[in-house]
Write a protein that holds these residues in place. Sequence first.
Motif, mmCIF file in Angstrom:
data_model
loop_
_atom_site.group_PDB
_atom_site.id
_atom_site.type_symbol
_atom_site.label_atom_id
_atom_site.label_comp_id
_atom_site.label_asym_id
_atom_site.label_seq_id
_atom_site.Cartn_x
_atom_site.Cartn_y
_atom_site.Cartn_z
ATOM 1 N N UNK A 1 0.842 -1.208 0.000
ATOM 2 C CA UNK A 1 0.000 0.000 0.000
ATOM 3 C C UNK A 1 0.869 1.247 0.000
ATOM 4 N N UNK A 2 0.408 2.285 -0.677
ATOM 5 C CA UNK A 2 1.065 3.588 -0.668
ATOM 6 C C UNK A 2 0.082 4.620 -0.129
ATOM 7 N N UNK A 3 0.508 5.359 0.872
ATOM 8 C CA UNK A 3 -0.272 6.498 1.348
ATOM 9 C C UNK A 3 0.340 7.758 0.756
ATOM 10 N N UNK A 4 -0.461 8.530 0.063
ATOM 11 C CA UNK A 4 -0.011 9.848 -0.407
ATOM 12 C C UNK A 4 -0.488 10.863 0.619
ATOM 13 N N UNK A 5 0.458 11.401 1.351
ATOM 14 C CA UNK A 5 0.137 12.321 2.441
ATOM 15 C C UNK A 5 0.438 13.750 2.008
ATOM 16 N N UNK A 6 -0.456 14.660 2.355
ATOM 17 C CA UNK A 6 -0.281 16.076 2.036
ATOM 18 C C UNK A 6 -0.295 16.883 3.322
ATOM 19 N N UNK A 7 0.771 17.613 3.579
ATOM 20 C CA UNK A 7 0.881 18.473 4.753
ATOM 21 C C UNK A 7 0.527 19.898 4.330
ATOM 22 N N UNK A 8 -0.527 20.439 4.909
ATOM 23 C CA UNK A 8 -1.015 21.768 4.530
ATOM 24 C C UNK A 8 -0.320 22.811 5.399
ATOM 25 N N UNK A 23 -8.169 26.806 4.791
ATOM 26 C CA UNK A 23 -7.896 25.392 5.055
ATOM 27 C C UNK A 23 -8.694 24.495 4.118
ATOM 28 N N UNK A 24 -9.978 24.775 3.941
ATOM 29 C CA UNK A 24 -10.826 23.948 3.081
ATOM 30 C C UNK A 24 -10.369 24.041 1.625
ATOM 31 N N UNK A 25 -10.013 25.235 1.168
ATOM 32 C CA UNK A 25 -9.510 25.390 -0.199
ATOM 33 C C UNK A 25 -8.256 24.552 -0.424
ATOM 34 N N UNK A 26 -7.360 24.533 0.553
ATOM 35 C CA UNK A 26 -6.110 23.781 0.413
ATOM 36 C C UNK A 26 -6.342 22.277 0.527
ATOM 37 N N UNK A 27 -7.316 21.860 1.346
ATOM 38 C CA UNK A 27 -7.683 20.438 1.398
ATOM 39 C C UNK A 27 -8.182 19.995 0.022
ATOM 40 N N UNK A 28 -9.004 20.825 -0.592
ATOM 41 C CA UNK A 28 -9.521 20.507 -1.930
ATOM 42 C C UNK A 28 -8.384 20.338 -2.927
ATOM 43 N N UNK A 29 -7.435 21.262 -2.919
ATOM 44 C CA UNK A 29 -6.303 21.195 -3.848
ATOM 45 C C UNK A 29 -5.467 19.942 -3.581
ATOM 46 N N UNK A 30 -5.244 19.647 -2.285
ATOM 47 C CA UNK A 30 -4.432 18.481 -1.919
ATOM 48 C C UNK A 30 -5.045 17.199 -2.454
ATOM 49 N N UNK A 32 -7.792 16.988 -4.933
ATOM 50 C CA UNK A 32 -8.175 17.027 -6.342
ATOM 51 C C UNK A 32 -6.978 17.191 -7.280
ATOM 52 N N UNK A 33 -5.972 17.970 -6.864
ATOM 53 C CA UNK A 33 -4.846 18.247 -7.753
ATOM 54 C C UNK A 33 -3.597 17.445 -7.407
ATOM 55 N N UNK A 240 3.506 29.447 2.719
ATOM 56 C CA UNK A 240 2.330 28.606 2.577
ATOM 57 C C UNK A 240 2.513 27.689 1.377
ATOM 58 N N UNK A 241 2.329 26.415 1.585
ATOM 59 C CA UNK A 241 2.484 25.436 0.510
ATOM 60 C C UNK A 241 1.899 24.100 0.961
ATOM 61 N N UNK A 242 1.811 23.180 0.013
ATOM 62 C CA UNK A 242 1.364 21.821 0.301
ATOM 63 C C UNK A 242 2.543 20.894 0.065
ATOM 64 N N UNK A 243 2.962 20.212 1.126
ATOM 65 C CA UNK A 243 4.100 19.287 1.053
ATOM 66 C C UNK A 243 3.539 17.877 0.884
ATOM 67 N N UNK A 244 3.874 17.234 -0.221
ATOM 68 C CA UNK A 244 3.287 15.937 -0.568
ATOM 69 C C UNK A 244 4.376 14.871 -0.613
#
Length: 276
Positions: A1-8, A23-30, A32-33, A240-244
């Motif tokens: 299994x692979x977990x793709x984790x996104x740190x907002x 927060x909700x906008x960034x969750x969506x991006x994490x 959906x994108x 501010x960024x999303x670390x994946x």
Amino acid sequence: MVIKIALIQLKIAVPKEKALKNAVDLIRIAKKEKGANVVVLPESFNCPYSERNFMANAEEIPQGETSQALSKAARDFGVHVVGGSIVEKCCGKLYNTCTVWGPDGELVAKHREVHLCNTNIPGKLEMEESKVFTAGDSYTTFCVGETKIGLGICWDIRFPEFANAYRKKGCDLLIYPAVYDVYTGELHWELLARSRALDNQVFVALCAPARDSHAELIPYGHSMVVDPWGRVIQKGTDFQEIVVADLVLRTLPEVRGQIPVLKQKRDDLYELVVKK
């Protein structure tokens, strides 16, 4: 299994409504994108980290507006949301609390910070969380697929026994939402993350707010993910960024087999007793 984790790694905004929208906008991006299936927010993500803000923004869980916003985001985007931490009010007490929401929007876990930050570094940092918060008294785990995940908040990461207890409970990933100041962040942030990962041969994720030079406590930033070898596999900047990161869980048996320290502990000489 692979977990793709996104740190907002978001910049904390005021008022609270603006912070929640961000927060909700960034969750969506994490989701959906970036394709994340686990999204993590920082400690105190819905208000600046300070005593007066704690009092003003305390909420009940799950009735409060922050809980409702995270529940809806998790359900709308079909993703696990680890809700950083907020100030929870319950039975006349305040707790520093992390909620976890499943893809169906249900509350699947709630962790109250166990080790409260009481520190006094003259001219650098003075903090006495025990004046505001009541300490939690339990471990908190949840599962994504077959992967068991342990939760801590900020100061909890400084206690190796706490992380080792999670490993004894079968956790393969430890997540710590946190706010570190710049001074201790430069000294300890990466060192603590790598130590907890290496000691226990687990993945470790630390999620912090973005740097804000106008805040009472200026966050260090640099959210990161560390693998079971103790290597930093993804690391944020100040902004501010999303670390994946992709967590490849099938590598865990290999690491533990090649360096079998967890099987070599001398229970005849020392032992960690997990009480709950």
